[in-house]
Design an enzyme around this catalytic site. Sequence first.
Site, PDB file in Angstrom:
ATOM      1  N   CYS B  88      40.173 -22.319  76.109  1.00 59.39           N
ATOM      2  CA  CYS B  88      41.551 -22.561  75.666  1.00 59.39           C
ATOM      3  C   CYS B  88      42.271 -21.229  75.444  1.00 59.39           C
ATOM      4  O   CYS B  88      42.567 -20.524  76.388  1.00 59.39           O
ATOM      5  CB  CYS B  88      41.534 -23.438  74.412  1.00 59.39           C
ATOM      6  SG  CYS B  88      43.158 -24.094  73.986  1.00 59.39           S
ATOM      7  N   HIS B 197      37.662 -28.145  75.738  1.00 58.35           N
ATOM      8  CA  HIS B 197      36.777 -27.549  74.729  1.00 58.35           C
ATOM      9  C   HIS B 197      35.346 -28.078  74.757  1.00 58.35           C
ATOM     10  O   HIS B 197      35.045 -29.061  74.064  1.00 58.35           O
ATOM     11  CB  HIS B 197      37.356 -27.827  73.343  1.00 58.35           C
ATOM     12  CG  HIS B 197      38.608 -27.077  73.064  1.00 58.35           C
ATOM     13  ND1 HIS B 197      38.637 -25.918  72.338  1.00 58.35           N
ATOM     14  CD2 HIS B 197      39.886 -27.326  73.440  1.00 58.35           C
ATOM     15  CE1 HIS B 197      39.883 -25.474  72.256  1.00 58.35           C
ATOM     16  NE2 HIS B 197      40.668 -26.319  72.921  1.00 58.35           N
ATOM     17  N   GLU B 199      32.877 -26.821  73.234  1.00 62.03           N
ATOM     18  CA  GLU B 199      32.220 -26.609  71.922  1.00 62.03           C
ATOM     19  C   GLU B 199      32.494 -27.747  70.950  1.00 62.03           C
ATOM     20  O   GLU B 199      31.822 -27.850  69.927  1.00 62.03           O
ATOM     21  CB  GLU B 199      32.653 -25.253  71.334  1.00 62.03           C
ATOM     22  CG  GLU B 199      33.978 -25.236  70.594  1.00 62.03           C
ATOM     23  CD  GLU B 199      35.205 -25.241  71.512  1.00 62.03           C
ATOM     24  OE1 GLU B 199      35.067 -25.616  72.702  1.00 62.03           O
ATOM     25  OE2 GLU B 199      36.312 -24.896  71.039  1.00 62.03           O
TER      26      GLU B 199
END
EC number: 6.3.5.3
Lengths: 80, 235
Positions: B88, B197, B199
Amino acid sequence: MARVVVDVMLKPEILDPQGQAIAGACGRLGFTGVSEVRQGKRFEVEVDGEVDDAKLADVRRMAETLLANPVIEDFSLRVE
Amino acid sequence: MTARVGVVTFPGSLDDRDAARAVRIAGAEPVALWHDDPDLKGVDAVVLPGGFSYGDYLRCGAIARFSPIMGELVPAARSGNLPVLGICNGFQILCESHLLPGALTRNKSLRFINRDVTLRVESTATAWTNRYTDGEEIRIVLKSGEGCYVADTATLDELERTGRVVARYAEPAPNGSRREIAGVTNEHGNVVGLMPHPEHAVEDLTGPSTDGLGFFTSLLAHLADGVPAAAGATG
């Protein structure tokens, strides 16, 4: 003190959704005859003393390094 | 030996803790790195996390690019030695640093997008995606306002010709990204930028899947293969 103005605009081939939204708003507000709007940025750089070629070259380097991203933006500068 | 993965915190980073958590869950040791400290602490790889570094002033990632830590990171990444994943805002920083081609601009809709998306992994020849299979679909969250990937046609053609498109949206790109591109890599495959994302998708409790974990386990597999990691070993 002198001022160098740097104008930064998205390259023509890069989509400008903000400009499109503004153009849409113009129509809704009755500002007729607006076919396109593109939005950019204006930087006013105050420099000490007179602007000579060396100082202008400095601001130009600053513009291409920091103020504009040359991948998507063009810039122009002028002394005011 | 446990791999040590640096996670850089910039002023305005939001996802550094989730990135560190993903690193830990994958089996590596997260190492906190600070934007103002030009010390990579000898880490084996670096994650540039999501967020709004320097308030997104000027352009997203434009100020972060010139932070002291990037002065050390950029040459190590450019040489092909140091694996770097930019997620991002991290992807935006990598583009502003010219470690990756192209740029990320305002979403076509002008709206911030926050929803799960399905991605198709298109290159497994990177330090961060080798544990996926070509064409594998993964479901992770997209949350960004300036996620529209743009590059000129010649660059896009070159990326596709050389297999450097890492992932595409499996649907029309919600943010208007050219050719539905969600992530790209550099010529060495050590630097990867991804707009959604991974994560946030490493645990069943909080993510739409655990599909994102593969980015971090891929790194460990890459490091275990004995590829030299040459982060500035100043520590």
